[in-house]
Scaffold this motif. Structure first.
Motif, PDB file in Angstrom:
ATOM      1  N   GLY A   7       0.853  -1.195   0.000  1.00  0.00           N
ATOM      2  CA  GLY A   7       0.000   0.000   0.000  1.00  0.00           C
ATOM      3  C   GLY A   7       0.882   1.235   0.000  1.00  0.00           C
ATOM      4  N   GLY A  10       0.813   5.962  -1.695  1.00  0.00           N
ATOM      5  CA  GLY A  10       0.452   7.308  -1.243  1.00  0.00           C
ATOM      6  C   GLY A  10       1.541   7.985  -0.428  1.00  0.00           C
ATOM      7  N   THR A  12       1.867   8.310   2.749  1.00  0.00           N
ATOM      8  CA  THR A  12       2.332   7.562   3.923  1.00  0.00           C
ATOM      9  C   THR A  12       3.395   6.559   3.487  1.00  0.00           C
ATOM     10  OG1 THR A  12       0.071   7.744   4.746  1.00  0.00           O
ATOM     11  CG2 THR A  12       1.548   6.283   5.956  1.00  0.00           C
ATOM     12  N   ARG A  32      -0.481  -0.319  -6.028  1.00  0.00           N
ATOM     13  CA  ARG A  32      -1.494  -1.055  -6.780  1.00  0.00           C
ATOM     14  C   ARG A  32      -1.020  -1.390  -8.204  1.00  0.00           C
ATOM     15  NH1 ARG A  32      -7.250  -0.996  -5.980  1.00  0.00           N
ATOM     16  NH2 ARG A  32      -7.233   0.890  -4.737  1.00  0.00           N
ATOM     17  N   ASP A  36      -1.900  -6.247  -7.289  1.00  0.00           N
ATOM     18  CA  ASP A  36      -3.209  -6.058  -6.668  1.00  0.00           C
ATOM     19  C   ASP A  36      -3.243  -6.955  -5.432  1.00  0.00           C
ATOM     20  OD1 ASP A  36      -5.780  -5.817  -5.850  1.00  0.00           O
ATOM     21  OD2 ASP A  36      -6.683  -6.637  -7.686  1.00  0.00           O
ATOM     22  N   LEU A  37      -3.247  -6.328  -4.265  1.00  0.00           N
ATOM     23  CA  LEU A  37      -3.166  -7.103  -3.015  1.00  0.00           C
ATOM     24  C   LEU A  37      -4.445  -7.878  -2.732  1.00  0.00           C
ATOM     25  CD1 LEU A  37      -1.282  -4.424  -0.886  1.00  0.00           C
ATOM     26  CD2 LEU A  37      -0.311  -6.522  -1.850  1.00  0.00           C
ATOM     27  N   LEU A  63       0.179  -0.837   4.703  1.00  0.00           N
ATOM     28  CA  LEU A  63      -0.381   0.519   4.787  1.00  0.00           C
ATOM     29  C   LEU A  63      -1.669   0.716   4.005  1.00  0.00           C
ATOM     30  CD1 LEU A  63       2.889   2.648   4.425  1.00  0.00           C
ATOM     31  CD2 LEU A  63       1.595   2.191   6.513  1.00  0.00           C
ATOM     32  N   VAL A  64      -2.267  -0.342   3.484  1.00  0.00           N
ATOM     33  CA  VAL A  64      -3.508  -0.134   2.719  1.00  0.00           C
ATOM     34  C   VAL A  64      -4.586   0.395   3.664  1.00  0.00           C
ATOM     35  CG1 VAL A  64      -5.339  -1.236   1.390  1.00  0.00           C
ATOM     36  CG2 VAL A  64      -2.957  -1.903   1.027  1.00  0.00           C
ATOM     37  N   GLY A  65      -5.252   1.449   3.219  1.00  0.00           N
ATOM     38  CA  GLY A  65      -6.282   2.068   4.057  1.00  0.00           C
ATOM     39  C   GLY A  65      -7.536   2.383   3.264  1.00  0.00           C
ATOM     40  N   VAL A 114      -1.301  -0.057  10.788  1.00  0.00           N
ATOM     41  CA  VAL A 114      -1.703   1.214  11.406  1.00  0.00           C
ATOM     42  C   VAL A 114      -3.204   1.163  11.598  1.00  0.00           C
ATOM     43  CG1 VAL A 114      -1.674   3.720  11.241  1.00  0.00           C
ATOM     44  CG2 VAL A 114       0.177   2.380  10.182  1.00  0.00           C
ATOM     45  N   LYS A 133     -11.490  -2.333  11.169  1.00  0.00           N
ATOM     46  CA  LYS A 133     -10.193  -2.104  11.830  1.00  0.00           C
ATOM     47  C   LYS A 133     -10.030  -3.054  13.022  1.00  0.00           C
ATOM     48  CE  LYS A 133      -7.455   0.879   9.827  1.00  0.00           C
ATOM     49  NZ  LYS A 133      -6.264   0.319   9.133  1.00  0.00           N
ATOM     50  N   ALA A 161      -5.631  10.027  13.226  1.00  0.00           N
ATOM     51  CA  ALA A 161      -5.587  10.267  11.777  1.00  0.00           C
ATOM     52  C   ALA A 161      -4.152  10.618  11.420  1.00  0.00           C
ATOM     53  CB  ALA A 161      -6.529  11.400  11.397  1.00  0.00           C
ATOM     54  N   LEU A 162      -3.853  10.551  10.137  1.00  0.00           N
ATOM     55  CA  LEU A 162      -2.506  10.872   9.661  1.00  0.00           C
ATOM     56  C   LEU A 162      -2.530  12.215   8.937  1.00  0.00           C
ATOM     57  CD1 LEU A 162      -1.535   7.375   8.198  1.00  0.00           C
ATOM     58  CD2 LEU A 162      -0.755   8.398  10.363  1.00  0.00           C
TER      59      LEU A 162
HETATM   60  N1  LIG Z   1      -5.190   8.404   6.820  1.00  0.00           N
HETATM   61  C1  LIG Z   1      -5.638   8.373   8.072  1.00  0.00           C
HETATM   62  O1  LIG Z   1      -6.052   9.387   8.636  1.00  0.00           O
HETATM   63  C2  LIG Z   1      -5.611   7.082   8.842  1.00  0.00           C
HETATM   64  C3  LIG Z   1      -6.264   6.974  10.083  1.00  0.00           C
HETATM   65  C4  LIG Z   1      -6.194   5.769  10.783  1.00  0.00           C
HETATM   66  C5  LIG Z   1      -5.497   4.697  10.255  1.00  0.00           C
HETATM   67  N2  LIG Z   1      -4.893   4.834   9.040  1.00  0.00           N
HETATM   68  C6  LIG Z   1      -4.195   3.698   8.460  1.00  0.00           C
HETATM   69  O2  LIG Z   1      -2.873   4.065   8.114  1.00  0.00           O
HETATM   70  C7  LIG Z   1      -2.491   3.356   6.932  1.00  0.00           C
HETATM   71  C8  LIG Z   1      -2.033   4.362   5.864  1.00  0.00           C
HETATM   72  O3  LIG Z   1      -3.104   5.265   5.644  1.00  0.00           O
HETATM   73  P1  LIG Z   1      -3.263   6.038   4.265  1.00  0.00           P
HETATM   74  O4  LIG Z   1      -4.377   7.003   4.454  1.00  0.00           O
HETATM   75  O5  LIG Z   1      -1.940   6.515   3.797  1.00  0.00           O
HETATM   76  O6  LIG Z   1      -3.768   4.841   3.328  1.00  0.00           O
HETATM   77  P2  LIG Z   1      -4.464   4.918   1.881  1.00  0.00           P
HETATM   78  O7  LIG Z   1      -3.928   6.095   1.137  1.00  0.00           O
HETATM   79  O8  LIG Z   1      -5.946   4.832   2.062  1.00  0.00           O
HETATM   80  O9  LIG Z   1      -3.973   3.557   1.238  1.00  0.00           O
HETATM   81  C9  LIG Z   1      -2.581   3.381   0.975  1.00  0.00           C
HETATM   82  C10 LIG Z   1      -2.399   2.826  -0.391  1.00  0.00           C
HETATM   83  O10 LIG Z   1      -2.993   1.527  -0.485  1.00  0.00           O
HETATM   84  C11 LIG Z   1      -3.194   1.286  -1.859  1.00  0.00           C
HETATM   85  N3  LIG Z   1      -4.102   0.179  -2.157  1.00  0.00           N
HETATM   86  C12 LIG Z   1      -5.448   0.111  -1.980  1.00  0.00           C
HETATM   87  N4  LIG Z   1      -5.920  -1.073  -2.430  1.00  0.00           N
HETATM   88  C13 LIG Z   1      -4.852  -1.743  -2.921  1.00  0.00           C
HETATM   89  C14 LIG Z   1      -4.700  -3.007  -3.538  1.00  0.00           C
HETATM   90  N5  LIG Z   1      -5.743  -3.828  -3.744  1.00  0.00           N
HETATM   91  N6  LIG Z   1      -3.467  -3.381  -3.946  1.00  0.00           N
HETATM   92  C15 LIG Z   1      -2.406  -2.582  -3.765  1.00  0.00           C
HETATM   93  N7  LIG Z   1      -2.475  -1.360  -3.165  1.00  0.00           N
HETATM   94  C16 LIG Z   1      -3.687  -0.955  -2.758  1.00  0.00           C
HETATM   95  C17 LIG Z   1      -3.747   2.607  -2.353  1.00  0.00           C
HETATM   96  O11 LIG Z   1      -3.460   2.707  -3.732  1.00  0.00           O
HETATM   97  P3  LIG Z   1      -4.391   3.568  -4.700  1.00  0.00           P
HETATM   98  O12 LIG Z   1      -4.036   4.978  -4.366  1.00  0.00           O
HETATM   99  O13 LIG Z   1      -3.956   3.138  -6.048  1.00  0.00           O
HETATM  100  O14 LIG Z   1      -5.808   3.214  -4.357  1.00  0.00           O
HETATM  101  C18 LIG Z   1      -3.016   3.647  -1.515  1.00  0.00           C
HETATM  102  O15 LIG Z   1      -1.985   4.300  -2.197  1.00  0.00           O
HETATM  103  C19 LIG Z   1      -3.725   2.534   6.496  1.00  0.00           C
HETATM  104  O16 LIG Z   1      -3.616   1.226   6.994  1.00  0.00           O
HETATM  105  C20 LIG Z   1      -4.863   3.256   7.179  1.00  0.00           C
HETATM  106  O17 LIG Z   1      -5.986   2.410   7.439  1.00  0.00           O
HETATM  107  C21 LIG Z   1      -4.928   5.984   8.325  1.00  0.00           C
END
Ligand SMILES: NC(=O)c1ccc[n+]([C@@H]2O[C@H](COP(=O)([O-])OP(=O)(O)OC[C@H]3O[C@@H](n4cnc5c(N)ncnc54)[C@H](OP(=O)(O)O)[C@@H]3O)[C@@H](O)[C@H]2O)c1
Length: 209
Positions: A7, A10, A12, A32, A36-37, A63-65, A114, A133, A161-162
């Motif tokens: 993941g 992005g 992160t 991605r 494809d995970l 890190l997929v979110g 995360v 989660k 949140a991040l």
């Molecule tokens: N952001 C927040 O505020 C927050 C809050 C709490 C926890 N978290 C956790 O922290 C971690 C990082 O957060 P984030 O916001 O940076 O995550 P994110 O942007 O939502 O996801 C990270 C990456 O995962 C990729 N992804 C999604 N589906 C995929 C697949 N099938 N195969 C391969 N890659 C795939 C996405 O690619 P695409 O861009 O191509 O879709 C994206 O670039 C996550 O686990 C999230 O749940 C985040």
């Protein structure tokens, strides 16, 4: 070390991968466009390639979110649940099942997810997200049990949140109170390798407190 970041597409992922590269480690970024995970066979193939090239993996940072929510509990969309199940649970299952054997080959492997405060304190409209989660956390704790005594550890980092630089530039007036900067997150993940596995395996480290 050999570090897999899944993941990684992005901001992160950029921060986490950049951190480990800067410290001289080999980073395998999986976005991605690479794999494809959600495709279990493709993830298994990736693990096979990493095994042939490196023989082991020292760190897996998953890190997929994704987030979905609704205005009230009654309005919860089960389509949102399906989506979050895929993003937050199924990708984690594929990655952990494929890479656990390679983590065991490391002297001190680390697996990291995360998670969110919401998993422990779900809001009325956040049932699907919080439940997904919470399931991801339980899955990771099971992996932690599997790694017990191997020198490896699986750890849950908890954030509200991040925040990253692009978000700050887009909203210069916003305070992002209680948010965790992605560079701080990366440093915390790096620090897990300096702590004894027994101290961090199967734990939830709250980065908001
Ligand atoms: N952001 C927040 O505020 C927050 C809050 C709490 C926890 N978290 C956790 O922290 C971690 C990082 O957060 P984030 O916001 O940076 O995550 P994110 O942007 O939502 O996801 C990270 C990456 O995962 C990729 N992804 C999604 N589906 C995929 C697949 N099938 N195969 C391969 N890659 C795939 C996405 O690619 P695409 O861009 O191509 O879709 C994206 O670039 C996550 O686990 C999230 O749940 C985040």
């Amino acid at each position: 070390m050999i570090i897999l970041v899944t993941g990684a597409g992005g901001p992160t992922g950029e921060a986490v991968s950049g951190y480990f590269r800067k410290h001289g480690h080999t980073v395998i970024d999986v976005g991605r466009q690479d794999v494809d995970l959600l495709d279990r066979a493709a993830v298994q193939d990736l693990a096979g390639r990493v095994e042939r090239e490196h023989g082991r993996v020292d760190g897996v940072v998953h890190l997929v979110g994704g987030w979905r929510g609704s205005g009230s509990f009654a309005e919860t969309s089960l389509d949102d649940w399906d989506l979050l199940h895929d993003l937050l649970i199924r990708t984690l299952q594929h990655v952990s099942l494929a890479f656990e054997p390679l983590l065991r080959r490391s002297e001190d492997g680390r697996f990291v997810i995360v998670s969110a405060k919401a998993a422990q304190a779900p809001s009325a409209g956040g049932a699907a997200y919080a439940a997904a989660k919470a399931a991801a956390e339980a899955w990771t704790l099971s992996l932690a049990d599997a790694l017990k005594g191997t020198g490896g550890a699986a750890t849950i980092l908890v954030v509200k949140a991040l925040v990253n630089d692009a978000m700050r530039e887009a909203s210069p007036e916003a305070r992002f109170s209680g948010f965790t900067d992605v560079n701080e997150l990366a440093a915390v993940i790096g620090g897990l390798f300096d702590r004894p596995a027994a101290e961090i395996n199967g734990t939830r480290l709250d980065l908001t407190s």
